[in-house]
Design a protein around this motif. Structure first.
Motif, PDB file in Angstrom:
ATOM      1  N   ASP A   1      -1.320  12.088  -0.476  1.00 51.45           N
ATOM      2  CA  ASP A   1      -1.986  12.845  -1.548  1.00 51.45           C
ATOM      3  C   ASP A   1      -1.787  12.092  -2.861  1.00 51.45           C
ATOM      4  OD1 ASP A   1      -3.366  14.892  -2.809  1.00 51.45           O
ATOM      5  OD2 ASP A   1      -1.561  16.114  -3.089  1.00 51.45           O
ATOM      6  N   VAL A   2      -2.476  10.979  -2.978  1.00 55.77           N
ATOM      7  CA  VAL A   2      -2.245  10.069  -4.091  1.00 55.77           C
ATOM      8  C   VAL A   2      -2.628  10.698  -5.426  1.00 55.77           C
ATOM      9  CG1 VAL A   2      -2.850   7.821  -5.079  1.00 55.77           C
ATOM     10  CG2 VAL A   2      -2.504   8.063  -2.604  1.00 55.77           C
ATOM     11  N   PHE A   3      -3.794  11.320  -5.496  1.00 58.86           N
ATOM     12  CA  PHE A   3      -4.285  11.870  -6.757  1.00 58.86           C
ATOM     13  C   PHE A   3      -4.138  13.394  -6.840  1.00 58.86           C
ATOM     14  CE2 PHE A   3      -6.618   7.844  -6.273  1.00 58.86           C
ATOM     15  CZ  PHE A   3      -6.209   7.221  -7.439  1.00 58.86           C
TER      16      PHE A   3
ATOM     17  N   GLY B   1       2.930  11.366  -7.526  1.00 63.21           N
ATOM     18  CA  GLY B   1       3.199  12.375  -8.537  1.00 63.21           C
ATOM     19  C   GLY B   1       2.006  12.693  -9.404  1.00 63.21           C
ATOM     20  N   CYS B   2       0.905  11.978  -9.235  1.00 64.36           N
ATOM     21  CA  CYS B   2      -0.289  12.200 -10.046  1.00 64.36           C
ATOM     22  C   CYS B   2      -1.094  13.366  -9.489  1.00 64.36           C
ATOM     23  CB  CYS B   2      -1.128  10.919 -10.067  1.00 64.36           C
ATOM     24  SG  CYS B   2      -2.718  11.105 -10.903  1.00 64.36           S
ATOM     25  N   THR B   3      -1.461  14.301 -10.361  1.00 69.21           N
ATOM     26  CA  THR B   3      -2.304  15.422  -9.964  1.00 69.21           C
ATOM     27  C   THR B   3      -3.427  15.538 -10.971  1.00 69.21           C
ATOM     28  OG1 THR B   3      -0.365  16.566  -9.080  1.00 69.21           O
ATOM     29  CG2 THR B   3      -2.365  17.860  -9.360  1.00 69.21           C
ATOM     30  N   VAL B   4      -4.621  15.187 -10.546  1.00 68.63           N
ATOM     31  CA  VAL B   4      -5.755  15.183 -11.461  1.00 68.63           C
ATOM     32  C   VAL B   4      -6.242  16.607 -11.698  1.00 68.63           C
ATOM     33  CG1 VAL B   4      -6.456  12.860 -10.788  1.00 68.63           C
ATOM     34  CG2 VAL B   4      -7.362  14.837  -9.544  1.00 68.63           C
ATOM     35  N   GLY B   5      -7.030  16.761 -12.732  1.00 72.23           N
ATOM     36  CA  GLY B   5      -7.565  18.072 -13.069  1.00 72.23           C
ATOM     37  C   GLY B   5      -6.670  18.802 -14.050  1.00 72.23           C
ATOM     38  N   PRO B   6      -7.148  19.920 -14.605  1.00 70.53           N
ATOM     39  CA  PRO B   6      -6.374  20.658 -15.626  1.00 70.53           C
ATOM     40  C   PRO B   6      -5.226  21.438 -15.010  1.00 70.53           C
ATOM     41  CG  PRO B   6      -8.409  21.821 -15.136  1.00 70.53           C
ATOM     42  CD  PRO B   6      -8.471  20.537 -14.365  1.00 70.53           C
TER      43      PRO B   6
ATOM     44  N   LEU C   1     -12.238  10.130  -6.340  1.00 70.21           N
ATOM     45  CA  LEU C   1     -11.321   8.993  -6.408  1.00 70.21           C
ATOM     46  C   LEU C   1     -11.030   8.457  -5.016  1.00 70.21           C
ATOM     47  CD1 LEU C   1      -8.937  10.500  -9.093  1.00 70.21           C
ATOM     48  CD2 LEU C   1     -10.782   8.839  -9.429  1.00 70.21           C
ATOM     49  N   PRO C   2     -10.397   7.274  -4.912  1.00 67.74           N
ATOM     50  CA  PRO C   2     -10.133   6.682  -3.597  1.00 67.74           C
ATOM     51  C   PRO C   2      -9.326   7.617  -2.704  1.00 67.74           C
ATOM     52  CG  PRO C   2      -9.752   5.078  -5.322  1.00 67.74           C
ATOM     53  CD  PRO C   2      -9.988   6.380  -6.010  1.00 67.74           C
ATOM     54  N   GLN C   3      -9.673   7.592  -1.419  1.00 66.64           N
ATOM     55  CA  GLN C   3      -8.981   8.384  -0.413  1.00 66.64           C
ATOM     56  C   GLN C   3      -8.183   7.428   0.480  1.00 66.64           C
ATOM     57  OE1 GLN C   3      -9.446  11.852  -0.647  1.00 66.64           O
ATOM     58  NE2 GLN C   3     -10.613  11.213  -2.459  1.00 66.64           N
ATOM     59  N   PHE C   4      -6.906   7.692   0.641  1.00 66.60           N
ATOM     60  CA  PHE C   4      -6.006   6.822   1.390  1.00 66.60           C
ATOM     61  C   PHE C   4      -5.686   7.458   2.737  1.00 66.60           C
ATOM     62  CE2 PHE C   4      -5.510   5.878  -3.012  1.00 66.60           C
ATOM     63  CZ  PHE C   4      -5.230   4.515  -3.102  1.00 66.60           C
TER      64      PHE C   4
ATOM     65  N   LEU D   1       0.832  -1.205   0.000  1.00 70.68           N
ATOM     66  CA  LEU D   1       0.000   0.000   0.000  1.00 70.68           C
ATOM     67  C   LEU D   1       0.864   1.251   0.000  1.00 70.68           C
ATOM     68  CD1 LEU D   1      -2.742   1.393   0.242  1.00 70.68           C
ATOM     69  CD2 LEU D   1      -2.596   1.108   2.720  1.00 70.68           C
ATOM     70  N   SER D   2       1.937   1.236   0.787  1.00 68.23           N
ATOM     71  CA  SER D   2       2.830   2.393   0.842  1.00 68.23           C
ATOM     72  C   SER D   2       3.512   2.622  -0.493  1.00 68.23           C
ATOM     73  CB  SER D   2       3.874   2.195   1.944  1.00 68.23           C
ATOM     74  OG  SER D   2       3.243   2.061   3.203  1.00 68.23           O
ATOM     75  N   LEU D   3       3.942   1.514  -1.131  1.00 66.53           N
ATOM     76  CA  LEU D   3       4.578   1.637  -2.438  1.00 66.53           C
ATOM     77  C   LEU D   3       3.604   2.208  -3.470  1.00 66.53           C
ATOM     78  CD1 LEU D   3       6.643  -1.683  -2.575  1.00 66.53           C
ATOM     79  CD2 LEU D   3       7.505   0.636  -2.202  1.00 66.53           C
ATOM     80  N   LEU D   4       2.332   1.749  -3.386  1.00 68.52           N
ATOM     81  CA  LEU D   4       1.324   2.268  -4.304  1.00 68.52           C
ATOM     82  C   LEU D   4       1.120   3.767  -4.107  1.00 68.52           C
ATOM     83  CD1 LEU D   4      -0.882   1.814  -6.438  1.00 68.52           C
ATOM     84  CD2 LEU D   4      -2.460   1.267  -4.561  1.00 68.52           C
ATOM     85  N   CYS D   5       1.083   4.183  -2.828  1.00 70.92           N
ATOM     86  CA  CYS D   5       0.895   5.617  -2.551  1.00 70.92           C
ATOM     87  C   CYS D   5       2.051   6.441  -3.097  1.00 70.92           C
ATOM     88  CB  CYS D   5       0.747   5.840  -1.037  1.00 70.92           C
ATOM     89  SG  CYS D   5      -0.760   5.161  -0.331  1.00 70.92           S
ATOM     90  N   ILE D   6       3.292   5.911  -2.935  1.00 77.29           N
ATOM     91  CA  ILE D   6       4.466   6.631  -3.423  1.00 77.29           C
ATOM     92  C   ILE D   6       4.434   6.722  -4.948  1.00 77.29           C
ATOM     93  CG2 ILE D   6       6.977   6.560  -3.576  1.00 77.29           C
ATOM     94  CD1 ILE D   6       6.995   5.303  -0.778  1.00 77.29           C
ATOM     95  N   ALA D   7       4.040   5.621  -5.586  1.00 80.27           N
ATOM     96  CA  ALA D   7       4.000   5.599  -7.043  1.00 80.27           C
ATOM     97  C   ALA D   7       2.990   6.585  -7.602  1.00 80.27           C
ATOM     98  CB  ALA D   7       3.685   4.183  -7.529  1.00 80.27           C
TER      99      ALA D   7
END
Length: 521
Positions: free
Chosen positions: A159-161, A23-28, A330-333, A14-20
């Motif tokens: 802050d995954v997304f 860098g994703c920032t949704v929206g324009p 989207l999912p909240q971690f 789960l931690s690795l997924l969050c780190i991966a």
């Protein structure tokens, strides 16, 4: 929702997924709209204005494309008194203080939102005494139990997304908006002080011109009364001149009222009360008309105007809010942990065998909310469209203001030139009619008409002079006022990040805090 605290081997993936995904920032991603390449202030290029044959405000003005604007543009009027008043207004005007406080608040809110990127750590301590029933426990008597505990709790929402980062972007844009609202306040205030000084000068010159005309008409009335005593003229001419004199005198109180009210307005801009007037005086001859005027390139105006930059910041904020709305769908971690000690005695806390800990990770995905989050996202998109339209309208208004100022400068110069010619012609005509009237060559009505014509041309010339100064000020204001060449923004408005801030002693003690919150007038 399944608790995974009992499966530590799941926390690493789960931690690795969050780190991966961090860098994703949704929206324009925000990008400032471009101004059309063919946008300009007018079809014809104005390079210079006409010149009038008069010292105060009569000089020709050259318009220089691409010339930079000084931060203290008001100094171009070469009036030390005016410079001092502008500086005083920037220090003492309540609107400036309010705008500075709003900017400070906005910057502190940015730092507050930035804290969401960090884990939060809380310390807890408790001591519990409880008497339990011995019957339920199978004991002959009811014992008293004491439990002491202390722990550190850590919680973190990755802050995954990029929803948190978009929120920080939004509040940063709000701070940018307040930053340029402050610049707009500076610009409006300085322009108002300069225009008020010009209005004072105009009113003072009109009062002086009216008093001169009153003396002229009074002298003429004395001549007519002397002629009446000699029987050379009748009562009609004397009464007509008395009427004309009274009418001219009646125009003086409104000018004096205008002068007094304009001074009161200046006191308000300076943060003074009306009785704190120190007698600063202006007349048009004491103000130099700038002879070289900047005309910013059309491509630069959107970066110079504080109102355009404020509208741009609001558009940026609306863009970031779309990203926040998308991230909320989207999912909240979340990751929480606790480390502490529980013992029967406070002295045994953190001793061997009393340690306790917990570690948990959770994922929450909205599944059904009757469309609430989707509609909030659509509302954010609509808010962006609204801000985009308002931004475009602000840019168009900026071009309109510059175009209006340039056209006004051209028209003002031509008008003053003609008013000077008209005044001198009226004065020459008055001198001629006065001489003819003394010789009996013309009727009194000719003299009266000449007096009224001269009076009107003098006042019109003064107003035309003041208009050149005022519209020069309007051009500096329309071009943004050169705020980028100033460094007088109070550093305290920026605030500062404080990750371990605690209340001060003055904030804790009500008596000390009461004096701090008392406003000073």
């Amino acid at each position: 929702m399944r608790d995974i605290s009992r499966r530590p081997h799941l926390l690493a993936p789960l931690s690795l997924l969050c780190i991966a995904l961090a860098g994703c920032t949704v929206g324009p991603d925000f990008k400032r709209p471009e101004v059309p390449a063919n946008a300009d202030y007018s079809r014809e290029k104005l390079t210079a204005t006409a010149q009038a044959d008069i010292d105060a405000g009569g000089a020709a003005q050259r318009l220089i494309a691409g010339m930079d604007i000084p931060g203290q543009w008001w100094t171009l009027f070469r009036s030390p008194t005016l410079n001092a008043l502008v500086e005083e207004a920037l220090r003492a005007n309540p609107d400036v203080s309010a705008a500075q406080a709003a900017l400070r608040q906005a910057n502190e809110l940015v730092y507050a939102d930035q804290a969401s990127l960090f884990p939060s750590v809380n310390a807890n301590a408790s001591k519990t005494r409880e008497k339990v029933s011995g019957v339920t426990a199978g004991l002959p008597e009811s014992p008293i139990l004491t439990v002491s505990s202390a722990s550190l709790n850590v919680s973190y929402a990755p802050d995954v997304f990029g929803g948190t980062r978009r929120q920080i972007e939004s509040t940063t844009a709000q701070a940018e908006y307040e930053r340029f609202q402050l610049e707009a306040t500076y610009l409006t205030l300085t322009a108002n002080v300069v225009n008020t000084a010009i209005s004072l000068a105009s009113a003072r010159d009109q009062v002086a011109a009216t008093e001169t005309i009153i003396r002229l008409q009074s002298d003429q009335l004395d001549v007519l009364q002397a002629q009446r005593r000699l029987g050379a003229i009748g009562d009609s001419d004397v009464l007509t001149q008395q009427t004309a004199l009274a009418q001219t005198r009646a125009t003086l109180p409104p000018l004096q009222k205008q002068l007094a009210q304009t001074r009161n307005q200046l006191m308000a801009y300076l943060g003074r009360f009306p009785n704190q007037d120190r007698g600063e005086a202006f007349n048009l001859a004491s103000l130099h008309l700038p002879e070289e005027l900047p005309v910013s390139l059309p491509s630069a105006i959107v970066g110079q105007r504080p109102d355009v930059r404020s509208a741009q910041a609001q558009l940026h904020q609306a863009s970031a809010n779309i990203g926040v709305a998308v991230a909320n769908q989207l999912p909240q971690f979340s990751i929480t942990g606790s480390l502490g000690s529980t013992a029967a005695s406070g002295t045994k806390l953190f001793s061997a065998g009393t340690g306790v800990w917990s570690l948990a990770g959770a994922i929450a995905q909205p599944i059904f909310d009757a469309g609430a989050l989707e509609h909030r996202k659509r509302a954010a998109v609509a808010a962006y469209d609204e801000s985009a339209a308002r931004y475009r309208g602000t840019v168009i208004t900026a071009f309109q203001d510059v175009a209006n100022s340039l056209r006004a400068l051209e028209a003002d110069a031509d008008a003053l030139n003609q008013q000077v010619v008209a005044e001198r012609s009226a004065q020459a005509n008055l001198d001629l009619v006065q001489a003819q009237f003394k010789l009996g060559a013309v009727a009194y009505i000719n003299l009266l008409n000449a007096q009224q014509s001269y009076q009107n041309t003098v006042l019109s010339r003064v107003k035309a002079q003041a208009a050149r100064y005022s519209d020069t000020t309007a051009l500096f204001q329309a071009l943004g006022g050169g705020w980028w060449n100033r460094t007088d923004v109070d550093p305290a408005t920026k605030g500062k990040p404080d990750r371990f801030g605690l209340p001060t002693w003055q904030e804790i003690m009500p008596a000390s805090n009461a004096a701090r919150t008392e406003p000073n007038l």
